[in-house]
Each structure stands twice: as C-alpha cells, then as structure tokens.
Motif scaffolding. Structure first.
Motif, PDB file in Angstrom:
ATOM      1  N   ASN A 174       3.747  -4.500  -9.366  1.00  0.00           N
ATOM      2  CA  ASN A 174       3.706  -3.347  -8.475  1.00  0.00           C
ATOM      3  C   ASN A 174       2.359  -2.638  -8.530  1.00  0.00           C
ATOM      4  OD1 ASN A 174       6.365  -3.547  -7.429  1.00  0.00           O
ATOM      5  ND2 ASN A 174       7.184  -2.545  -9.252  1.00  0.00           N
ATOM      6  N   GLY A 175       1.658  -2.764  -9.666  1.00  0.00           N
ATOM      7  CA  GLY A 175       0.376  -2.094  -9.850  1.00  0.00           C
ATOM      8  C   GLY A 175      -0.790  -3.013  -9.541  1.00  0.00           C
ATOM      9  N   PRO A 176      -1.995  -2.445  -9.433  1.00  0.00           N
ATOM     10  CA  PRO A 176      -3.162  -3.232  -9.001  1.00  0.00           C
ATOM     11  C   PRO A 176      -3.555  -4.348  -9.964  1.00  0.00           C
ATOM     12  CG  PRO A 176      -3.798  -0.989  -9.646  1.00  0.00           C
ATOM     13  CD  PRO A 176      -2.314  -1.010  -9.557  1.00  0.00           C
ATOM     14  N   ALA A 194       9.798   0.962  -5.413  1.00  0.00           N
ATOM     15  CA  ALA A 194       9.576   2.126  -6.275  1.00  0.00           C
ATOM     16  C   ALA A 194      10.922   2.704  -6.674  1.00  0.00           C
ATOM     17  CB  ALA A 194       8.752   3.179  -5.537  1.00  0.00           C
ATOM     18  N   LYS A 195      10.943   3.437  -7.786  1.00  0.00           N
ATOM     19  CA  LYS A 195      12.169   4.086  -8.227  1.00  0.00           C
ATOM     20  C   LYS A 195      12.395   5.350  -7.412  1.00  0.00           C
ATOM     21  CE  LYS A 195      12.193   2.385 -12.996  1.00  0.00           C
ATOM     22  NZ  LYS A 195      12.203   2.764 -14.428  1.00  0.00           N
ATOM     23  N   ARG A 207       6.851  -1.556   1.830  1.00  0.00           N
ATOM     24  CA  ARG A 207       5.811  -1.856   2.829  1.00  0.00           C
ATOM     25  C   ARG A 207       4.426  -1.624   2.242  1.00  0.00           C
ATOM     26  NH1 ARG A 207       5.677   2.685   6.826  1.00  0.00           N
ATOM     27  NH2 ARG A 207       4.566   3.549   5.017  1.00  0.00           N
ATOM     28  N   ASP A 208       4.255  -0.505   1.523  1.00  0.00           N
ATOM     29  CA  ASP A 208       2.947  -0.196   0.935  1.00  0.00           C
ATOM     30  C   ASP A 208       2.556  -1.239  -0.108  1.00  0.00           C
ATOM     31  OD1 ASP A 208       2.871   2.043   2.530  1.00  0.00           O
ATOM     32  OD2 ASP A 208       3.411   3.450   0.934  1.00  0.00           O
ATOM     33  N   ASN A 209       3.510  -1.664  -0.929  1.00  0.00           N
ATOM     34  CA  ASN A 209       3.216  -2.694  -1.921  1.00  0.00           C
ATOM     35  C   ASN A 209       2.810  -4.004  -1.248  1.00  0.00           C
ATOM     36  OD1 ASN A 209       3.773  -0.961  -3.998  1.00  0.00           O
ATOM     37  ND2 ASN A 209       5.630  -1.983  -4.685  1.00  0.00           N
ATOM     38  N   ALA A 210       3.513  -4.358  -0.171  1.00  0.00           N
ATOM     39  CA  ALA A 210       3.176  -5.584   0.552  1.00  0.00           C
ATOM     40  C   ALA A 210       1.760  -5.512   1.120  1.00  0.00           C
ATOM     41  CB  ALA A 210       4.186  -5.832   1.660  1.00  0.00           C
ATOM     42  N   ASP A 214      -1.483  -7.893   0.086  1.00  0.00           N
ATOM     43  CA  ASP A 214      -2.326  -8.588   1.055  1.00  0.00           C
ATOM     44  C   ASP A 214      -3.804  -8.286   0.788  1.00  0.00           C
ATOM     45  OD1 ASP A 214      -0.258  -9.813   2.407  1.00  0.00           O
ATOM     46  OD2 ASP A 214      -0.056  -8.221   3.893  1.00  0.00           O
ATOM     47  N   GLU A 215      -4.107  -7.020   0.492  1.00  0.00           N
ATOM     48  CA  GLU A 215      -5.484  -6.639   0.184  1.00  0.00           C
ATOM     49  C   GLU A 215      -5.967  -7.317  -1.089  1.00  0.00           C
ATOM     50  OE1 GLU A 215      -5.241  -2.429  -0.062  1.00  0.00           O
ATOM     51  OE2 GLU A 215      -4.896  -2.134   2.098  1.00  0.00           O
ATOM     52  N   THR A 216      -5.075  -7.420  -2.072  1.00  0.00           N
ATOM     53  CA  THR A 216      -5.441  -8.076  -3.332  1.00  0.00           C
ATOM     54  C   THR A 216      -5.758  -9.544  -3.109  1.00  0.00           C
ATOM     55  OG1 THR A 216      -4.037  -6.562  -4.590  1.00  0.00           O
ATOM     56  CG2 THR A 216      -4.662  -8.610  -5.672  1.00  0.00           C
TER      57      THR A 216
END
Length: 293
Positions: A174-176, A194-195, A207-210, A214-216
């Motif tokens: 979930n983290g960078p 997220a919790k 959605r934000d994690n996805a 993609d950016e990663t």
C-alpha cells in the motif's frame, strides 16, 4: 476478471478438504489461505499451518491455483521457506502462487517469537532482504549473504521451481517503498485499500492506490501488462459475500479501477467474514459464469 477465495485454516482437514474441492468445482481461479502462527481472536484455535494445508489442498484439486495470502517475514526465514515453496510448487504441479507481504506491526505473529518490535521502515527493509534471498533461491541460485535481518551461507534452492523462472510472487503493498518492491519482484500486486468504516472512502483509497501503483510501474520502467492487480475485497467495511448482488457490483467496480483479480473469503459461521454459504453458492452459479476470464 479472475476471482479467488480465501479458505482460512481454522478447520480440521476432515472439514476443510471439501471446501478446497468445492472452490475448484465452483470455478474459482485461485484459492488461498492465510500464513500465520495465529490470527487475531482466532489465535486460540483451531488454527493450522499454511504449508501443509496447501500441500493437502494440492492433493484434492487439479486445476485451481493455490497460494498464501500472504506469507511474511514475521516468522519465516527465506532459506527454509524457499525449500517449502519449492516442494509445494512441485507437489501442486506448478499451481502455486506466493502471496508475500512485509508483516504487520504488532499482532500475534509479530510478538509470538519474542523478537523486538520493528518500525514500519525496518519492516520494509527486512521485506526487501526477504524477497531478494527468496527470489534468488527459487531461481536455483546458490546464495551467501549477510544482511541486517537475514544471513545465508551457501544456501541452495535445488532443483528450483517447476514454474519458470520461479514461483510467481503477488506482493502486498500500500505504501511507496513496498510498491517499488512489488514492481521489482511481483508478477502480481495486491492491495487492501485503507482502513475505514466508510465504503465510499474505501473505494476512493483503492482507486488512489491503483493510480500510485501505475505511477510506480512507470518510474521502475516495468511493463504494466506483466503485472496483475489483485484486490482483497473483504478489506472493505462490507463483506463481499453479503449478497450476490453486492459481490457482482464489487467485482465490476474493481474492474473499472483496472484490477485483473479479486479475492473474497469463504463465509464463516461467526466473527470474521461471517456469512451464509448459500450466498457463496449463488455467486458460484450466477456470477462467476458470467465473468470474462
């Protein structure tokens, strides 16, 4: 969209075996179990280890992929674990997918061996070492290394994995920093969002994690088509098998956010993932056949 199911290792095999058989017969693409010494309020049992459970599951199934969701460095050493994974891959005929994660802060697994608590940063540092050694051993490379968290002296992975170049990893992140590890080592990435107790907020986090993943991938110059995206539906504040209609809607929303795979849980009589097996039956007969897989 592919759909998987987690079968907790909280039943004796006389009961559990039929669940694994049914998961395959229902048409699930993959079936998983947790890899814990003990889990939350189920720690007092019954509770069974993931490796022999998956070994037994491999013997009563023939098609469905099997895996850990997820194995962690909280109590596993990559040298010995590589031997277990190699055996599982062989016994299953190359049907093993290894879900791996950094391991939680606190909780029974983190405390049971009496080791000092690690910070979030230290856990990811340990995870990076764990993945490096495990990756090399499963590719049948001899490994000698002395890191901050793990040491190995002439460790062997022979005969290597049935699958080439090794057993596929689905990396929880979930983290960078963990996402970078998922991009480097994973043929799949899994997120829990997220919790939160707010369902809409949870989907926004998904959605934000996805988007961040993609950016990663772009930063790591990794072809997005080579990494599957898994969503653990039951990290949401609503159990995904609360109804067949809700499940179908959740699968659809996951697809809209670019996920290739979703994972639900076998309904339990009470406590975690409490639900009705009749809904599971309805999903198996009415929802799964309609999915394009």
């Amino acid at each position: 969209m592919r759909v998987g199911i987690v079968i907790l290792a909280d039943q004796r095999w006389a009961t559990a075996a039929e669940r694994w058989r049914r998961a395959e017969a229902y048409g699930f693409d993959h079936a998983w179990t947790y890899d814990h010494v003990g889990w939350r309020d189920l720690v007092d049992g019954p509770w069974f280890d993931a490796v022999p459970t998956l070994t037994a599951a491999a013997m009563v199934t023939s098609r469905i992929r099997l895996g850990t969701l997820v194995a962690s460095p909280n109590f596993r050493h990559p040298v010995h674990f590589a031997r277990e994974v190699t055996a599982l891959d062989d016994i299953s005929g190359g049907r093993l997918t290894l879900g791996v994660g950094a391991g939680g802060i606190g909780g029974y697994d983190a405390d049971v061996l009496g080791w000092p608590a690690l910070s979030a940063r230290a856990r990811v540092d340990r995870f990076a070492e764990f993945l490096d050694v495990l990756d090399r051993l499963l590719r049948d490379e001899p490994v000698t290394v002395r890191g901050e968290h793990y040491a190995a002296v002439d460790a062997r992975g022979t005969p290597g994995s049935v699958q080439s170049p090794r057993v596929p990893f689905v990396v929880a992140a979930n983290g960078p920093r963990s996402m970078r590890l998922a991009a480097r080592y994973g043929t799949g990435w899994i997120t829990t969002g997220a919790k939160t107790t707010d369902l809409d907020q949870w989907w926004r986090a998904v959605r934000d994690n996805a988007d961040r993943f993609d950016e990663t991938l772009a930063k790591e110059q990794k072809d997005p088509s080579t990494v599957d995206r898994y969503l653990s539906l039951d990290a949401a504040p609503v159990f995904s098998l609360s109804s067949a209609a809700y499940f179908a809607d959740a699968v659809g929303r996951a697809a809209e956010h670019g996920f290739t795979d979703v994972v639900t849980h076998w309904p339990r009589a009470s406590s975690w993932y409490a639900g009705d097996e009749a809904v599971l039956e309805e999903v198996a007969t009415g929802v799964l056949p309609a999915l394009i897989r």
